[in-house]
Design an enzyme around this catalytic site. Structure first.
Site, PDB file in Angstrom:
ATOM      1  N   ARG A 194      -0.550  -8.958  13.353  1.00  0.00           N
ATOM      2  CA  ARG A 194      -0.853  -8.154  12.649  1.00  0.00           C
ATOM      3  C   ARG A 194      -1.812  -8.811  11.316  1.00  0.00           C
ATOM      4  NH1 ARG A 194       4.126  -5.004  10.859  1.00  0.00           N
ATOM      5  NH2 ARG A 194       2.804  -3.822   9.804  1.00  0.00           N
TER       6      ARG A 194
ATOM      7  N   ARG B 267      11.706  -2.434  11.081  1.00  0.00           N
ATOM      8  CA  ARG B 267      10.715  -2.025  12.060  1.00  0.00           C
ATOM      9  C   ARG B 267      10.564  -3.095  13.063  1.00  0.00           C
ATOM     10  NH1 ARG B 267       5.531   0.249   8.418  1.00  0.00           N
ATOM     11  NH2 ARG B 267       4.613  -0.865  10.058  1.00  0.00           N
TER      12      ARG B 267
ATOM     13  N   ARG C  31      -9.083   1.496   8.893  1.00  0.00           N
ATOM     14  CA  ARG C  31      -8.696   0.241   9.133  1.00  0.00           C
ATOM     15  C   ARG C  31      -9.985  -0.768   9.933  1.00  0.00           C
ATOM     16  NH1 ARG C  31      -2.728   0.766   9.093  1.00  0.00           N
ATOM     17  NH2 ARG C  31      -1.778  -1.011   8.956  1.00  0.00           N
TER      18      ARG C  31
ATOM     19  N   ARG D 125      11.531  -6.233   4.483  1.00  0.00           N
ATOM     20  CA  ARG D 125      11.234  -4.828   4.567  1.00  0.00           C
ATOM     21  C   ARG D 125      12.151  -3.728   5.346  1.00  0.00           C
ATOM     22  NH1 ARG D 125       5.418  -1.898   5.283  1.00  0.00           N
ATOM     23  NH2 ARG D 125       5.329  -3.029   7.198  1.00  0.00           N
TER      24      ARG D 125
ATOM     25  N   LYS E 209       0.915  -1.261  -0.078  1.00  0.00           N
ATOM     26  CA  LYS E 209       0.135  -0.047   0.084  1.00  0.00           C
ATOM     27  C   LYS E 209       0.755   1.210  -0.084  1.00  0.00           C
ATOM     28  CE  LYS E 209      -1.790  -0.936   4.069  1.00  0.00           C
ATOM     29  NZ  LYS E 209      -1.221  -2.074   4.087  1.00  0.00           N
TER      30      LYS E 209
HETATM   31  P1  ADP Z   1       1.641  -1.394   7.438  1.00  0.00           P
HETATM   32  O1  ADP Z   1       2.065  -0.361   6.239  1.00  0.00           O
HETATM   33  O2  ADP Z   1       2.628  -2.539   7.414  1.00  0.00           O
HETATM   34  O3  ADP Z   1       0.366  -1.898   7.342  1.00  0.00           O
HETATM   35  P2  ADP Z   1       1.372   0.865   8.999  1.00  0.00           P
HETATM   36  O4  ADP Z   1       2.528   1.600   8.927  1.00  0.00           O
HETATM   37  O5  ADP Z   1       0.037   1.271   8.106  1.00  0.00           O
HETATM   38  O6  ADP Z   1       1.557  -0.622   8.883  1.00  0.00           O
HETATM   39  O7  ADP Z   1       0.693   0.693  10.704  1.00  0.00           O
HETATM   40  C1  ADP Z   1       1.587   0.370  11.688  1.00  0.00           C
HETATM   41  C2  ADP Z   1       0.956   0.360  13.009  1.00  0.00           C
HETATM   42  O8  ADP Z   1       0.174   1.600  13.082  1.00  0.00           O
HETATM   43  C3  ADP Z   1      -0.544  -0.634  12.792  1.00  0.00           C
HETATM   44  O9  ADP Z   1      -0.140  -2.010  13.016  1.00  0.00           O
HETATM   45  C4  ADP Z   1      -1.231  -0.030  13.889  1.00  0.00           C
HETATM   46  O10 ADP Z   1      -0.956  -0.306  15.138  1.00  0.00           O
HETATM   47  C5  ADP Z   1      -1.116   1.385  13.690  1.00  0.00           C
HETATM   48  N1  ADP Z   1      -2.019   2.250  12.701  1.00  0.00           N
HETATM   49  C6  ADP Z   1      -1.650   2.799  11.500  1.00  0.00           C
HETATM   50  N2  ADP Z   1      -2.892   3.124  11.136  1.00  0.00           N
HETATM   51  C7  ADP Z   1      -4.004   2.882  11.944  1.00  0.00           C
HETATM   52  C8  ADP Z   1      -5.499   3.071  11.967  1.00  0.00           C
HETATM   53  N3  ADP Z   1      -6.074   3.879  10.941  1.00  0.00           N
HETATM   54  N4  ADP Z   1      -6.025   2.610  12.900  1.00  0.00           N
HETATM   55  C9  ADP Z   1      -5.390   1.806  13.982  1.00  0.00           C
HETATM   56  N5  ADP Z   1      -4.001   1.783  14.048  1.00  0.00           N
HETATM   57  C10 ADP Z   1      -3.380   2.166  13.225  1.00  0.00           C
HETATM   58  P1  ADP Z   2       2.258  -1.765   3.297  1.00  0.00           P
HETATM   59  O1  ADP Z   2       2.244  -0.342   3.277  1.00  0.00           O
HETATM   60  O2  ADP Z   2       1.024  -2.624   2.637  1.00  0.00           O
HETATM   61  O3  ADP Z   2       2.364  -2.322   4.556  1.00  0.00           O
HETATM   62  P2  ADP Z   2       4.924  -1.685   1.722  1.00  0.00           P
HETATM   63  O4  ADP Z   2       4.442  -0.604   0.531  1.00  0.00           O
HETATM   64  O5  ADP Z   2       5.537  -1.053   2.944  1.00  0.00           O
HETATM   65  O6  ADP Z   2       3.309  -2.232   2.262  1.00  0.00           O
HETATM   66  O7  ADP Z   2       5.645  -2.930   0.953  1.00  0.00           O
HETATM   67  C1  ADP Z   2       6.005  -3.981   2.050  1.00  0.00           C
HETATM   68  C2  ADP Z   2       7.316  -4.504   1.563  1.00  0.00           C
HETATM   69  O8  ADP Z   2       7.231  -5.162   0.484  1.00  0.00           O
HETATM   70  C3  ADP Z   2       8.376  -3.321   1.523  1.00  0.00           C
HETATM   71  O9  ADP Z   2       9.631  -4.046   1.736  1.00  0.00           O
HETATM   72  C4  ADP Z   2       8.273  -3.109  -0.052  1.00  0.00           C
HETATM   73  O10 ADP Z   2       9.466  -2.680  -0.554  1.00  0.00           O
HETATM   74  C5  ADP Z   2       8.069  -4.410  -0.445  1.00  0.00           C
HETATM   75  N1  ADP Z   2       7.153  -4.358  -1.687  1.00  0.00           N
HETATM   76  C6  ADP Z   2       6.260  -3.432  -2.137  1.00  0.00           C
HETATM   77  N2  ADP Z   2       5.821  -3.872  -3.326  1.00  0.00           N
HETATM   78  C7  ADP Z   2       6.358  -4.914  -3.769  1.00  0.00           C
HETATM   79  C8  ADP Z   2       6.033  -5.540  -4.884  1.00  0.00           C
HETATM   80  N3  ADP Z   2       5.157  -5.180  -5.958  1.00  0.00           N
HETATM   81  N4  ADP Z   2       6.915  -6.861  -5.175  1.00  0.00           N
HETATM   82  C9  ADP Z   2       7.642  -7.261  -4.078  1.00  0.00           C
HETATM   83  N5  ADP Z   2       7.942  -6.412  -3.086  1.00  0.00           N
HETATM   84  C10 ADP Z   2       7.309  -5.226  -2.792  1.00  0.00           C
END
Ligand code: ADP
Ligand code: ADP
Ligand code: ZN
Length: 214
Positions: free
Chosen positions: A171, A160, A88, A127, A13
């Site tokens: 998660r 992270r 979320r 990541r 995302k």
């Molecule tokens: P990822 O990109 O791996 O899905 P995020 O960076 O979006 O993770 O979120 C990391 C953490 O921050 C989540 O696991 C949650 O604890 C918190 N978080 C982020 N956005 C929200 C939201 N909209 N509602 C509740 N918790 C959130």
């Molecule tokens: P989210 O925001 O949904 O948690 P991220 O954008 O941070 O996800 O991506 C999660 C991990 O996967 C990161 O290490 C990113 O560089 C990698 N990644 C993102 N898109 C792709 C893809 N299309 N193929 C392989 N790896 C990817």
């Protein structure tokens, strides 16, 4: 253009949201980045959020909804925005819709980046994140130019705390229980689009551009 990114943690995302924000010149609003910035600065919000994030749990709705509703009303959002990591939960989505409706506004697209659970744990262990500027890399798929260093800002990249395998599994469970129902929610609103997030980054982006149609 007002866009929501949906998908499991690690689906890509954030990666796609940044590319959308660049191409369409709209802000990328990541609630995870906002929380991590608050944790780094030691704010009250950061302290509260961290106790949940470290356990792989969602931060309570009341700590996140007002923050986003305020953010989307700032001047730079007048042409649209891409929300990454919000909503979320169903109550978050309902609160957002209610706030937008009051402003005579609505979400145009909810893009679900579909990646099966089996791929997620592998992606997350690779990541690497820059906590200074929010950039994200992958050791194998999207490596930085110089190992361990952010291309954007030159700071050090880290794994992270919440990307360790135990927390990722937790998660994913939280995602299935609390966030996945949003797919039906936005389907009912006729704004859902699905893309296959297992393709490479550029292909996924081209699929999204096709959906957005400009
Ligand atoms: P990822 O990109 O791996 O899905 P995020 O960076 O979006 O993770 O979120 C990391 C953490 O921050 C989540 O696991 C949650 O604890 C918190 N978080 C982020 N956005 C929200 C939201 N909209 N509602 C509740 N918790 C959130
Ligand atoms: P989210 O925001 O949904 O948690 P991220 O954008 O941070 O996800 O991506 C999660 C991990 O996967 C990161 O290490 C990113 O560089 C990698 N990644 C993102 N898109 C792709 C893809 N299309 N193929 C392989 N790896 C990817
Ligand atoms: Zn950086």
């Amino acid at each position: 253009m007002k866009i929501i990114m949906l998908g499991a943690p690690g689906a890509g995302k954030g990666t796609q949201a940044k590319k959308i924000a660049d191409k369409y010149s709209i802000p990328h609003i990541s609630t995870g980045d906002i929380f991590r910035a608050n944790i780094k600065e030691g704010t009250e919000l950061g302290k509260k959020a961290k106790t949940y994030m470290d356990q792989g749990l969602l931060v309570p709705d009341e700590l996140v909804v007002d923050l986003v509703v305020d953010r989307v009303q700032q001047d730079d959002c007048s042409n649209g925005y891409v929300l990454d990591g919000f909503p979320r939960t169903i109550p978050q989505a309902e609160s957002l819709d209610a706030a937008l409706e009051k402003l005579g506004d609505k979400i145009d697209y909810a893009i679900n980046v579909e990646v099966p659970d089996e791929n997620i744990v592998r992606r997350m262990s690779g990541r690497r994140a820059c906590l200074a500027c929010g950039a994200t890399y992958h050791l194998v798929h999207i490596p930085p130019k110089k190992e361990g260093i952010c291309d954007n800002c030159g700071k050090e990249l880290v794994l992270r705390d919440d990307d360790k395998p135990e927390t990722v599994t937790k998660r994913l469970n939280v995602y299935h229980e609390q966030t996945q129902p949003l797919i039906d929610y936005y389907t009912t609103k006729n704004v859902l689009a699905e893309v296959d997030g297992t393709k490479d980054m550029e292909e996924v982006f081209q699929d999204i551009v096709k959906v957005l149609g400009v």
